[in-house]
Each structure stands twice: as C-alpha cells, then as structure tokens.
Scaffold this motif. Structure first.
Motif, PDB file in Angstrom:
ATOM      1  N   GLY A 139       0.790  -1.221   0.000  1.00 48.14           N
ATOM      2  CA  GLY A 139       0.000   0.000   0.000  1.00 48.14           C
ATOM      3  C   GLY A 139       0.821   1.269   0.000  1.00 48.14           C
ATOM      4  O   GLY A 139       0.445   2.274  -0.622  1.00 48.14           O
ATOM      5  N   GLN A 140       1.979   1.266   0.696  1.00 49.29           N
ATOM      6  CA  GLN A 140       2.806   2.465   0.750  1.00 49.29           C
ATOM      7  C   GLN A 140       3.369   2.819  -0.627  1.00 49.29           C
ATOM      8  O   GLN A 140       3.475   3.992  -0.991  1.00 49.29           O
ATOM      9  CB  GLN A 140       3.944   2.276   1.755  1.00 49.29           C
ATOM     10  N   VAL A 141       3.735   1.796  -1.405  1.00 49.12           N
ATOM     11  CA  VAL A 141       4.239   2.046  -2.757  1.00 49.12           C
ATOM     12  C   VAL A 141       3.115   2.574  -3.643  1.00 49.12           C
ATOM     13  O   VAL A 141       3.297   3.528  -4.418  1.00 49.12           O
ATOM     14  CB  VAL A 141       4.845   0.761  -3.366  1.00 49.12           C
ATOM     15  N   GLY A 174       1.842  11.124  -9.220  1.00 47.72           N
ATOM     16  CA  GLY A 174       1.137  11.342 -10.469  1.00 47.72           C
ATOM     17  C   GLY A 174       0.638  10.105 -11.178  1.00 47.72           C
ATOM     18  O   GLY A 174       0.077  10.213 -12.273  1.00 47.72           O
ATOM     19  N   ALA A 175       0.805   8.926 -10.573  1.00 46.99           N
ATOM     20  CA  ALA A 175       0.407   7.684 -11.249  1.00 46.99           C
ATOM     21  C   ALA A 175      -1.079   7.404 -11.087  1.00 46.99           C
ATOM     22  O   ALA A 175      -1.713   7.837 -10.116  1.00 46.99           O
ATOM     23  CB  ALA A 175       1.212   6.513 -10.695  1.00 46.99           C
ATOM     24  N   ARG A 176      -1.616   6.641 -12.035  1.00 42.88           N
ATOM     25  CA  ARG A 176      -2.997   6.150 -11.957  1.00 42.88           C
ATOM     26  C   ARG A 176      -2.933   4.639 -11.759  1.00 42.88           C
ATOM     27  O   ARG A 176      -2.395   3.911 -12.604  1.00 42.88           O
ATOM     28  CB  ARG A 176      -3.767   6.497 -13.217  1.00 42.88           C
ATOM     29  N   ILE A 177      -3.471   4.183 -10.641  1.00 38.73           N
ATOM     30  CA  ILE A 177      -3.397   2.766 -10.270  1.00 38.73           C
ATOM     31  C   ILE A 177      -4.770   2.307  -9.807  1.00 38.73           C
ATOM     32  O   ILE A 177      -5.401   2.962  -8.963  1.00 38.73           O
ATOM     33  CB  ILE A 177      -2.353   2.528  -9.156  1.00 38.73           C
ATOM     34  N   ASP A 178      -5.217   1.180 -10.334  1.00 36.01           N
ATOM     35  CA  ASP A 178      -6.505   0.601  -9.946  1.00 36.01           C
ATOM     36  C   ASP A 178      -6.233  -0.648  -9.113  1.00 36.01           C
ATOM     37  O   ASP A 178      -5.735  -1.651  -9.616  1.00 36.01           O
ATOM     38  CB  ASP A 178      -7.301   0.236 -11.195  1.00 36.01           C
ATOM     39  N   ASP A 179      -6.538  -0.557  -7.816  1.00 33.42           N
ATOM     40  CA  ASP A 179      -6.362  -1.710  -6.926  1.00 33.42           C
ATOM     41  C   ASP A 179      -7.639  -2.012  -6.157  1.00 33.42           C
ATOM     42  O   ASP A 179      -7.597  -2.757  -5.164  1.00 33.42           O
ATOM     43  CB  ASP A 179      -5.204  -1.479  -5.959  1.00 33.42           C
ATOM     44  N   ASP A 180      -8.767  -1.433  -6.591  1.00 25.18           N
ATOM     45  CA  ASP A 180     -10.062  -1.636  -5.925  1.00 25.18           C
ATOM     46  C   ASP A 180      -9.994  -1.303  -4.437  1.00 25.18           C
ATOM     47  O   ASP A 180     -10.720  -1.894  -3.621  1.00 25.18           O
ATOM     48  CB  ASP A 180     -10.549  -3.083  -6.106  1.00 25.18           C
ATOM     49  N   GLY A 181      -9.084  -0.381  -4.071  1.00 22.88           N
ATOM     50  CA  GLY A 181      -9.001   0.064  -2.684  1.00 22.88           C
ATOM     51  C   GLY A 181      -8.302  -0.887  -1.743  1.00 22.88           C
ATOM     52  O   GLY A 181      -8.287  -0.655  -0.531  1.00 22.88           O
ATOM     53  N   ARG A 182      -7.703  -1.940  -2.270  1.00 26.21           N
ATOM     54  CA  ARG A 182      -7.080  -2.940  -1.398  1.00 26.21           C
ATOM     55  C   ARG A 182      -5.747  -2.484  -0.820  1.00 26.21           C
ATOM     56  O   ARG A 182      -5.331  -2.927   0.244  1.00 26.21           O
ATOM     57  CB  ARG A 182      -6.851  -4.250  -2.170  1.00 26.21           C
ATOM     58  N   GLY A 183      -5.015  -1.650  -1.560  1.00 24.08           N
ATOM     59  CA  GLY A 183      -3.650  -1.326  -1.146  1.00 24.08           C
ATOM     60  C   GLY A 183      -2.747  -2.525  -1.274  1.00 24.08           C
ATOM     61  O   GLY A 183      -1.743  -2.648  -0.562  1.00 24.08           O
ATOM     62  N   ALA A 184      -3.094  -3.429  -2.175  1.00 26.40           N
ATOM     63  CA  ALA A 184      -2.356  -4.688  -2.324  1.00 26.40           C
ATOM     64  C   ALA A 184      -2.641  -5.248  -3.706  1.00 26.40           C
ATOM     65  O   ALA A 184      -3.476  -4.734  -4.461  1.00 26.40           O
ATOM     66  CB  ALA A 184      -2.770  -5.687  -1.240  1.00 26.40           C
ATOM     67  N   LEU A 185      -1.930  -6.330  -4.041  1.00 25.59           N
ATOM     68  CA  LEU A 185      -2.189  -7.038  -5.283  1.00 25.59           C
ATOM     69  C   LEU A 185      -3.549  -7.744  -5.222  1.00 25.59           C
ATOM     70  O   LEU A 185      -4.021  -8.059  -4.127  1.00 25.59           O
ATOM     71  CB  LEU A 185      -1.082  -8.065  -5.522  1.00 25.59           C
ATOM     72  N   PRO A 186      -4.160  -8.038  -6.394  1.00 27.08           N
ATOM     73  CA  PRO A 186      -3.744  -7.643  -7.747  1.00 27.08           C
ATOM     74  C   PRO A 186      -4.091  -6.180  -8.021  1.00 27.08           C
ATOM     75  O   PRO A 186      -4.964  -5.604  -7.365  1.00 27.08           O
ATOM     76  CB  PRO A 186      -4.541  -8.586  -8.633  1.00 27.08           C
ATOM     77  N   LEU A 187      -3.395  -5.598  -9.002  1.00 22.45           N
ATOM     78  CA  LEU A 187      -3.622  -4.197  -9.334  1.00 22.45           C
ATOM     79  C   LEU A 187      -3.256  -3.956 -10.797  1.00 22.45           C
ATOM     80  O   LEU A 187      -2.593  -4.783 -11.422  1.00 22.45           O
ATOM     81  CB  LEU A 187      -2.817  -3.274  -8.410  1.00 22.45           C
ATOM     82  N   THR A 188      -3.695  -2.811 -11.312  1.00 21.28           N
ATOM     83  CA  THR A 188      -3.358  -2.401 -12.678  1.00 21.28           C
ATOM     84  C   THR A 188      -2.799  -0.991 -12.654  1.00 21.28           C
ATOM     85  O   THR A 188      -3.432  -0.080 -12.098  1.00 21.28           O
ATOM     86  CB  THR A 188      -4.586  -2.448 -13.601  1.00 21.28           C
TER      87      THR A 188
END
Length: 449
Positions: A139-141, A149-163
């Motif tokens: 989650g910290q990363v 400035g990044a766009r990351i989709d992790d469904d709010g988990r703060g963990a894998l899996p993610l895009t």
C-alpha cells in the motif's frame, strides 16, 4: 531455466556423520541481479548483467521486463573486460508499453520494484501473483506513486492484484512514505526515480527502517549507472533520499555471489567443526549477508578472507548470541536454526517486519523448531531461543526458501528431519538439495530416504 529434478514431498535432510570440508560456489545475488535488471531496462543504451542468479525470482523479473518490451538475450558464456566469464544477459532497453500482465510470484523485488517502472510504460500493466503476494504490504508504494502522479486501480485494497495505467511518463517530485515494513518501498521509488520528470525525493516517516544495507545497495548501483543521489549518510537530511532526473548508463555489471545464500553452508562448518570455503567473497560489499562473518564468529567459528575466498572454520562448539538483526533480517531463519543447537540461549531482536515476509517467519520458526522439541518464544520484535535436545519430524516451509534451508541446517545435527517442499529453495538458490549433499559428501548419511 533448466528443469529441476522431481523432489520428494518430504525431503530427508542429510545427517552429518563427520566434519564438513568443502568448497561451495554460491550463485549470484538475487538482490543485485534484480536491481541490475531494472536499471539496465531503464538505461539509455544496452548493457550486460554477468553471472546473474538464475532462479524463480530473477526469472519472474526478466519475464516481467520482457512483457513490458525490454529485450533480454541470454548467453551461455561471455567475457567482460575484467575477465568475468560464465552466463551473461544482454539487456536492450526499449519504449515500455502495454497492455501486459506481470506475474510477481511471491517475489518482493518484483511486486515492489516494477509498479514504478510500469508508470513509465504506455498502456495498462496488470500485476498479479501467488496467493501470499496478496497479503504482503504494498500500500505504501501504491499511495506514493499516486502522489507522484500515477494512476493505479487496486479496488481500494492497497495490495495485489492491481493495474497500473501507464501514461508513458511520471511527474515525480516529493513523497512521504512509511517504510517500516520493508526497505524495498524506498528502493522501489529510487530505482525508477531518474526517469521521473522531476526525479524523486523520498521521505521516510516511520520510526524504524529495516534492512538498510539493501537501500545502500540501491544507492550504490544507481550512482554506478550515472544517477545523482543524495542520502542521509552523505550529509543529507535524516531519512531523506533524493534522485535527480537523468539518463542512466548501460553498464557491464558482474553480479557478486549471494552472501545470504552462503549462510547454510557456513552453518554446516560451524555445526560440524569443519571448514567451508566460499569463492569470490567480496572484500567490500553492500550485501547484508556479509554480516555472517561477524555473527557466526561470535557463535563459535572463525573466518579469513583469502585469495581463494572466504574460509570459515567451526570450533566444534556453538554459542548462543544476543543480536539485533534489524539490518540483516533475512539471515534470521538460519541464525535461529543454529541457535537451536547452541550451548546457551539466544535472543534475536529487531525483526518484527519478518512477520510480513514470504511467510510470518517468526511464527513459522517458533512452531517448527518447537515441534522438533525446541523451546522458542516469540517476542515483540524477534525470538528468544533456549536450546533443548531436538528430535526428528517434519519441518514445514510455508513456501519460504529460507525456512527450507533452516530446516536442512537443523537436520545436520538431528536425525530424522524431513523438509516439506524443499523445492521452494528454487526461489533464490536453484539446485540447493544437490549442492547440500555434494557439500556433505561422505560426511553424511540420509535416514529413511
């Protein structure tokens, strides 16, 4: 990769019948190999990684970079200007792109180092891995990259899996991060920092920072690749690292032997009162495994750096130790195994973060050693180990390579230890069972094979 021969589900750990006298060539460092691959992939020109570790973790890293468009050509042998022969990988940088899927397995370096790289790609990069990888802190990363400035989709988990929705570049800048759970959080941002538009300034806000040698390794390798890095050690602010934006050089990197993976072999000399030589042990290194020279000497051995490598000799006695392993936490399983065979109690401190590694290493070591008759107690930040006569039994590994080698170390002195899933050692130490039996040679016997 060469296919590993099938291994039994319960591998009978060889019992040492005499003193061990052997020379063991340890494969390259995982930490150096995977950092070298990332830096080479981000460079402005091709480079070489020589004597790399060929293991599950390094294969996951190279496969992931290939998926992003990087060329990696593997050669059977080559020679650099300093005469380093052996396997070599030619890394050819390219415009990073998606869509792509990255399998991180359970490799901390892959799951943490590559999301920042993916922000520099054009297109969506999906990250997935082993079930345990979903539980490991990331989650910290993720939040740091969003701040930059990044766009990351992790469904709010703060963990894998993610895009990671790569935009081909990242603005970068100043970010605060709590890296108390893993120094890899800091290294992950620093490694890609030169390619961010503003570089990166990482401010660690936590109360502790484990495994500082690995951050120093990252900094040294960045500087060798031409990056400008300001650090606390160089007179900068405490807990602040700055990397200026710049092009990275394509380098010719010779990977050092993995000193942490030398641990079980050095332990064999300590336990049996024998001598083990590890060729090519560096006289200067940022690898945390170099601390084994001091720790195992304090526990009863002696060592000398010679032209042949590190020569380590056991005295036939094993002493307990009170030691802070905060900077060298990965050594804890092997030290705990040796401490369980010592002549006095040991206290291992400063390693609360091991609860978040490949498995909860503190709970796993406590359970497995105690089930062999030991007396291990978890503390807030480590283990207290009171040696007792041990007996045989199954030593579970939890898909953790260092648990497997720790069980083999205990099996040297305890008849009937069987290691569940010893094949998990392929994560960083391919062919460990063969290396182990070859080292022991005639000074061992296998019970119940």
């Amino acid at each position: 990769m060469t296919e590993t021969p099938a291994l039994p589900a319960l591998w009978p750990a060889p019992l040492a019948d005499g003193t061990v006298h052997a020379t063991v060539t340890v494969p390259g460092s995982k930490s150096v190999t995977n950092r070298a691959l990332v830096l080479a992939a981000l460079a402005a020109e091709p480079g070489w990684v020589r004597r790399p570790l060929r293991s599950r973790d390094s294969q996951l890293m190279s496969d992931a970079l290939r998926a992003l468009g990087v060329g990696i050509e593997e050669t059977a042998s080559s020679s650099s200007g300093d005469g380093a022969g052996g396997e070599a990988w030619r890394v050819i940088p390219a415009a990073l792109h998606g869509p792509a899927t990255v399998d991180v397995g359970n490799a901390g370096t892959v799951m943490r180092f590559l999301p920042p790289v993916a922000t520099l790609a054009s297109g969506d990069i999906r990250f997935d891995g082993d079930p345990r990888s979903y539980e490991r802190p990331l989650g910290q990363v993720i939040s740091a990259l969003r701040t930059l400035g990044a766009r990351i989709d992790d469904d709010g988990r703060g963990a894998l899996p993610l895009t990671v929705q790569g935009g081909g570049a990242l603005e970068g800048g100043v970010v605060e991060i709590d890296a108390s759970n893993s120094s890899q959080f800091v290294s992950a941002l620093l490694l890609s920092g030169p390619r961010f538009n503003q570089g990166v300034e990482v401010r660690h806000t936590g109360t502790t920072l484990p495994s500082m040698p690995h951050i120093r390794m990252t900094v040294e390798m960045l500087r060798a690749a031409g990056a400008q890095v300001d650090t606390p050690e160089a007179g900068g602010e405490p807990n602040v690292w700055r990397v200026a934006p710049s092009a990275l050089l394509g380098r010719d990197v010779v990977v050092e032997p993995d000193l942490s993976n030398a641990q079980p072999f050095l332990a064999a000399a300590l336990i049996t009162g024998g001598t083990v030589t590890i060729p090519d042990w560096p006289r200067r290194t940022t690898q945390p495994g170099d601390e084994l020279r001091r720790i195992f000497t304090e526990m009863g051995g002696s060592c000398e750096l010679t032209d042949a490598g590190l020569v380590f000799t056991g005295s036939g006695k094993i002493h307990g130790i009170d030691v802070d392993l905060g900077e060298v936490g990965e050594l804890t399983p092997g030290i705990a195994a040796v401490a369980a065979l010592a002549d006095s109690p040991s206290t291992l401190r400063g390693v609360a973060h091991l609860r978040l590694h490949e498995t909860d290493r503190l709970a796993a070591l406590t359970k497995e050693i105690n089930e062999l008759g030991g007396d291990v107690t978890e503390t807030a930040d480590g283990l207290h180990i009171r040696p007792r006569p041990l007996h045989g039994g199954v030593f579970h590994t939890y898909d953790d390579h260092r648990m497997a080698t720790a069980g083999a170390v205990i099996g040297l002195a305890v008849e009937g230890v069987r290691i569940e899933n010893v094949a998990t050692t392929a994560k960083t130490l391919p062919d460990f069972p063969k290396m182990w039996t070859d080292m022991l040679g005639e000074a061992s016997r296998v019970v119940g094979a």
